[in-house]
Motif scaffolding. Structure first.
Motif, short mmCIF file in Angstrom:
data_model
loop_
_atom_site.label_atom_id
_atom_site.label_comp_id
_atom_site.label_asym_id
_atom_site.label_seq_id
_atom_site.Cartn_x
_atom_site.Cartn_y
_atom_site.Cartn_z
N GLN A 1 12.34 -43.16 -22.39
CA GLN A 1 12.62 -42.40 -23.83
C GLN A 1 13.78 -41.32 -23.78
O GLN A 1 13.98 -40.74 -22.56
N ARG A 2 14.93 -41.36 -24.75
CA ARG A 2 15.92 -40.48 -24.49
C ARG A 2 16.11 -39.87 -25.76
O ARG A 2 15.94 -40.29 -26.83
N GLY A 3 16.77 -38.56 -25.59
CA GLY A 3 17.02 -37.80 -26.61
C GLY A 3 18.51 -37.97 -27.14
O GLY A 3 19.31 -38.76 -26.61
N PRO A 4 18.90 -37.40 -28.49
CA PRO A 4 20.42 -37.71 -28.79
C PRO A 4 21.43 -37.13 -27.89
O PRO A 4 22.45 -37.63 -28.13
N ASP A 5 21.08 -36.39 -26.86
CA ASP A 5 22.17 -35.76 -25.94
C ASP A 5 22.01 -36.64 -24.89
O ASP A 5 22.84 -36.38 -23.97
N GLY A 6 21.42 -37.52 -24.70
CA GLY A 6 21.37 -38.66 -23.66
C GLY A 6 20.17 -38.29 -22.37
O GLY A 6 20.11 -39.16 -21.76
N ALA A 7 19.63 -37.11 -22.82
CA ALA A 7 18.57 -36.78 -21.73
C ALA A 7 17.26 -37.60 -21.60
O ALA A 7 16.86 -38.21 -22.66
N PHE A 8 16.93 -37.91 -20.41
CA PHE A 8 15.78 -38.55 -20.27
C PHE A 8 14.32 -38.02 -20.75
O PHE A 8 14.13 -36.74 -20.15
N LEU A 9 13.54 -38.39 -21.60
CA LEU A 9 12.40 -37.53 -21.97
C LEU A 9 11.17 -37.88 -21.51
O LEU A 9 10.08 -37.27 -21.77
N GLY A 10 11.06 -39.11 -20.50
CA GLY A 10 9.63 -39.61 -19.97
C GLY A 10 9.45 -40.88 -20.41
O GLY A 10 10.83 -41.75 -20.45
N PHE A 11 8.46 -41.46 -20.42
CA PHE A 11 8.25 -43.16 -20.49
C PHE A 11 6.92 -43.21 -21.35
O PHE A 11 6.12 -42.53 -21.53
N ASP A 12 7.15 -44.22 -22.27
CA ASP A 12 6.18 -44.85 -23.00
C ASP A 12 5.85 -46.33 -22.92
O ASP A 12 6.51 -47.20 -23.37
#
Length: 335
Positions: free
Chosen positions: A86-97
């Motif tokens: 999972q990634r945010g609009p800034d490219g950051a990785f947010l976790g996994f689904d």
């Protein structure tokens, strides 16, 4: 092109696959025209396995491949796709689904971006600690039954997880980092995959360029994730570049470049090993393909492993937080 079977239940694939990640900014800016030309050159050379992830460039990589493969016979190539990060609009990785609904949603979007009717090998990029692997694989199995996916793969999971997944549906391959200086899977995982008839698609064979012979002390290009990799930082980088020079000397004795020696080493480790080469330029692709022309003998493999010992690399292959997320780094208590 030499061909290898992807596990006991999988398709025939080229002995070397093309990893497309670097074409979508992970190593800094990429040249779009050169990326497209490199994909075409790979197909022309007989490479039929192309690996991507729906989170590479937040969909950019899949759209690039969709453009490059438009009009190409669908039977002439195999698409290996990772999902779940999972990634945010800034490219950051947010976790996994890895929830079943997320699995099916991710596939729907991948098919659209790739302009494809089906994916050849579909795999979760990591193990979701909140979702049993049986549930994630079960969801992909339903997609296989529906015709949207042909085969199921895994990525960066350990021995116990591999067994659980294989009990739900045949697994054709495990995608995992494997290189002269990244050989952790030899401790436990490789024995399990061979027992179950599962191939290894090896990424990072050149350790993100570290042992390619092209690495320098400067990896600070904008957007290059290696700038935050422990093996590319400070004293670790200098020690690892010294290792790369040792490999260069040994490769020269074999009439190979360091990159070719590293790829040839992986090819020689077993017919169940398929290196994924992350070339994003035609010249680097041509260099990599040269490894197929010079197979290594067992004695030559042993010589390279003495020169670059298993645990010789300085630093872990990912930052600490990411290492903690790797199921493949956990030792199993299950025999």
């Amino acid at each position: 092109m030499e061909m290898r079977k992807l596990g006991k239940t999988g398709p025939e694939v080229s002995a070397i696959g093309l990893g497309a990640m670097g074409m979508s900014g992970m190593y800094g800016p990429a040249d779009r025209a050169e990326s497209l030309a490199t994909i075409g050159a790979a197909l022309d050379a007989g490479i039929n396995l192309i690996d991507t992830g729906d989170f590479y460039g937040m969909g950019h990589n899949e759209m690039l491949l969709g453009e490059a493969l438009k009009g190409v016979s669908r039977d002439s190539y195999l698409l290996s796709v990772k999902f779940g990060a999972q990634r945010g609009p800034d490219g950051a990785f947010l976790g996994f689904d890895g929830r079943p609904a997320a699995v099916k949603t991710a596939l729907a979007y991948s098919l659209q971006r790739l302009g494809a009717d089906y994916i050849d090998i579909y795999r979760p990029a990591r193990l979701d600690p909140n979702v049993p692997i049986e549930d994630s694989v079960g969801a992909i199995a339903e997609l296989v039954k529906a015709g949207y996916v042909r085969h199921i793969g895994l990525s960066e999971v350990g021995a116990a997880t591999i067994r659980k997944a294989a009990a739900v549906h045949p697994i054709v391959d495990l995608q995992i980092e494997y290189a002269l200086i990244s050989r952790g899977l030899e401790d436990e995982i490789l024995g399990v995959t061979r027992e179950l008839g599962i191939a290894i698609t090896a990424y990072g064979v050149l350790s993100r360029g570290l042992i390619s012979g092209h690495a320098t002390s400067n990896t600070s290009a904008p957007g290059d994730f290696r700038a935050h990799s422990p093996r590319f930082e400070g004293e670790n980088l200098q020690k690892n570049l010294a290792l790369a020079e040792v490999l260069r000397a040994e490769a020269a004795k074999l009439g190979l470049t360091p990159a070719q020696a590293a790829i040839a080493w992986a090819l020689a480790k077993g017919d169940d090993i398929v290196p994924l080469v992350g070339a994003r330029r035609r010249d680097r692709l041509a260099e990599a393909l040269g490894a197929l022309d010079r197979p290594l003998t067992p004695d030559e493999v042993a010589t390279l492993e003495r020169a670059v010992p298993k645990d010789a690399a300085a630093g872990t292959r990912y930052p600490e937080a990411q290492m903690a997320m790797l199921d493949s780094e956990r030792r199993s208590s299950v025999p």
